[in-house]
Scaffold this motif. Sequence first.
Motif, PDB file in Angstrom:
ATOM      1  N   UNK A 148      -5.309   1.024   0.412  1.00  0.00           N
ATOM      2  CA  UNK A 148      -5.552   1.239  -1.191  1.00  0.00           C
ATOM      3  C   UNK A 148      -6.611   0.175  -1.513  1.00  0.00           C
ATOM      4  N   UNK A 149      -6.109  -1.342  -1.600  1.00  0.00           N
ATOM      5  CA  UNK A 149      -6.898  -2.234  -1.908  1.00  0.00           C
ATOM      6  C   UNK A 149      -8.321  -2.087  -1.527  1.00  0.00           C
ATOM      7  N   UNK A 150      -8.278  -2.179  -0.019  1.00  0.00           N
ATOM      8  CA  UNK A 150      -9.552  -2.334   0.471  1.00  0.00           C
ATOM      9  C   UNK A 150     -10.711  -1.241   0.228  1.00  0.00           C
ATOM     10  N   UNK A 151     -10.264  -0.371  -0.072  1.00  0.00           N
ATOM     11  CA  UNK A 151     -11.012   0.938  -0.343  1.00  0.00           C
ATOM     12  C   UNK A 151     -11.440   0.922  -1.932  1.00  0.00           C
ATOM     13  N   UNK A 152     -10.765   0.194  -2.686  1.00  0.00           N
ATOM     14  CA  UNK A 152     -11.220   0.327  -3.826  1.00  0.00           C
ATOM     15  C   UNK A 152     -11.652  -1.048  -4.845  1.00  0.00           C
ATOM     16  N   UNK A 153     -11.605  -2.109  -4.027  1.00  0.00           N
ATOM     17  CA  UNK A 153     -11.968  -3.421  -4.231  1.00  0.00           C
ATOM     18  C   UNK A 153     -13.331  -3.444  -4.816  1.00  0.00           C
TER      19      UNK A 153
END
Length: 240
Positions: free
Chosen positions: A206-211
């Motif tokens: 989640x984080x890595x794809x939306x950062x």
Amino acid sequence: MKISEIYKILDEIAPFEFQESWDNSGILLGSMQSEFDKIYLSLDIDSDMLDKVDENSLVITHHPLIFKGLKNIDFTKYPSNLIYKMIKKDIKLISMHTNFDKCILNRYVATEILKYKIVDEQDFLIFMEVNMEFDKLCFDIKTKLNIKNLRVVKSKNYIKNIALCTGSGSDLIGKIEVDCFLTGDLKYHTALENLENKLSLIDINHYESECYFAESLAKNLQKNKIKAIITNSVNPFSYI
């Protein structure tokens, strides 16, 4: 600058009316007539980030800090602790969530980060051609998204086409017909089902794809001669 002025620009970039019915994008702290000095862009809000934000600023996040109705305000618990700190520092908040996913973020990750050929777009989904071995595709994605370890479901050795939904998009699996689906927050039973159904999966977190929310919004604001400070909340997960 007034909230009403920046809100109009944001609404042109990714119209708030495009958000899902369950979403809570828009002005979360402040009013249209509120004024601010600086703009900060971040995926989320956390305590350390707020300590660095100047007073009388506007923070624009991807994920809404206030998502569901608050039944009580406990300043020692999330999210009330952050709301309390923001009010004390006169920090305003606007969130751009599912409207930004649909209009900007998914396409930005596909074209600017993954750099694959887009063949179609449907709401939250971006469809791309890759034509490569599954293992090579995984290595390419790990490198471009800076993910050390991928969780994958390998149903096919060769991948012709893929679909992408940043964040958490497993609910969309029934709407796609591709060799491989890229999204975050994949669950065990979803993995098992799609192994049987011959759909390969790559969990891009989640984080890595939306950062990339902050940098993608900053580029759009620059077109309107609006300066913003790119920051980011902490990734709650650590990898050992």
